[in-house]
Scaffold this motif. Structure first.
Motif, PDB file in Angstrom:
ATOM      1  N   ILE A 139       0.838  -1.201   0.000  1.00 49.28           N
ATOM      2  CA  ILE A 139       0.000   0.000   0.000  1.00 49.28           C
ATOM      3  C   ILE A 139       0.873   1.251   0.000  1.00 49.28           C
ATOM      4  CG2 ILE A 139      -1.639   1.348   1.381  1.00 49.28           C
ATOM      5  CD1 ILE A 139      -2.859  -1.383   2.247  1.00 49.28           C
ATOM      6  N   LYS A 153       0.629   4.140  -2.818  1.00 51.75           N
ATOM      7  CA  LYS A 153       0.213   5.501  -2.443  1.00 51.75           C
ATOM      8  C   LYS A 153       1.363   6.498  -2.393  1.00 51.75           C
ATOM      9  CE  LYS A 153      -4.135   4.869  -2.022  1.00 51.75           C
ATOM     10  NZ  LYS A 153      -5.050   5.596  -2.890  1.00 51.75           N
ATOM     11  N   ASP A 171       0.828   9.667  -4.419  1.00 51.77           N
ATOM     12  CA  ASP A 171      -0.260  10.487  -3.863  1.00 51.77           C
ATOM     13  C   ASP A 171       0.205  11.281  -2.642  1.00 51.77           C
ATOM     14  OD1 ASP A 171      -1.922   9.434  -5.791  1.00 51.77           O
ATOM     15  OD2 ASP A 171      -2.844   7.955  -4.443  1.00 51.77           O
ATOM     16  N   ALA A 172       1.133  10.723  -1.887  1.00 54.21           N
ATOM     17  CA  ALA A 172       1.590  11.359  -0.653  1.00 54.21           C
ATOM     18  C   ALA A 172       2.711  12.367  -0.890  1.00 54.21           C
ATOM     19  CB  ALA A 172       2.066  10.287   0.327  1.00 54.21           C
ATOM     20  N   VAL A 220       5.000   7.370   4.567  1.00 51.31           N
ATOM     21  CA  VAL A 220       5.119   6.339   3.536  1.00 51.31           C
ATOM     22  C   VAL A 220       6.564   5.854   3.457  1.00 51.31           C
ATOM     23  CG1 VAL A 220       4.947   5.914   1.051  1.00 51.31           C
ATOM     24  CG2 VAL A 220       3.128   7.152   2.227  1.00 51.31           C
TER      25      VAL A 220
END
Length: 91
Positions: free
Chosen positions: A10, A14, A17-18, A27
């Motif tokens: 994950i 992501k 996006d982060a 992350v």
């Protein structure tokens, strides 16, 4: 563990996006925690197997795993503390 594998998958999904947000450090923190703990777990196995011949590996392998487990718990707790305050993790 399965939870760690899912968490790192994950995190990789992501990651884009982060980027540029306070979540970016979380992350990166998750990914680094997974890979470093995996490396040290493998080192623990290598020590256990290679030094089992002289019996010291039976003590050192599990000791390495215990230290890694404590380190992972520390990083998870530290990450959660920063996450709940919506702050980046100082790296």
């Amino acid at each position: 563990t399965l939870i760690g594998i899912v968490a790192v998958i994950i995190a990789y999904i992501k990651r884009d996006d982060a980027r540029g947000t306070w979540l970016e450090s979380h992350v990166s923190w998750t990914i680094r925690t997974f890979w470093w703990s995996t490396l040290w777990a493998l080192i623990g196995w290598a020590v256990l197997i290679l030094l089992a011949i002289v019996l010291i590996g039976f003590a050192l392998g599990p000791l390495i795993w215990a230290v890694v487990a404590v380190w992972v718990v520390y990083r998870v707790i530290r990450g959660i503390m920063y996450f709940k305050d919506q702050r980046p993790i100082p790296i």
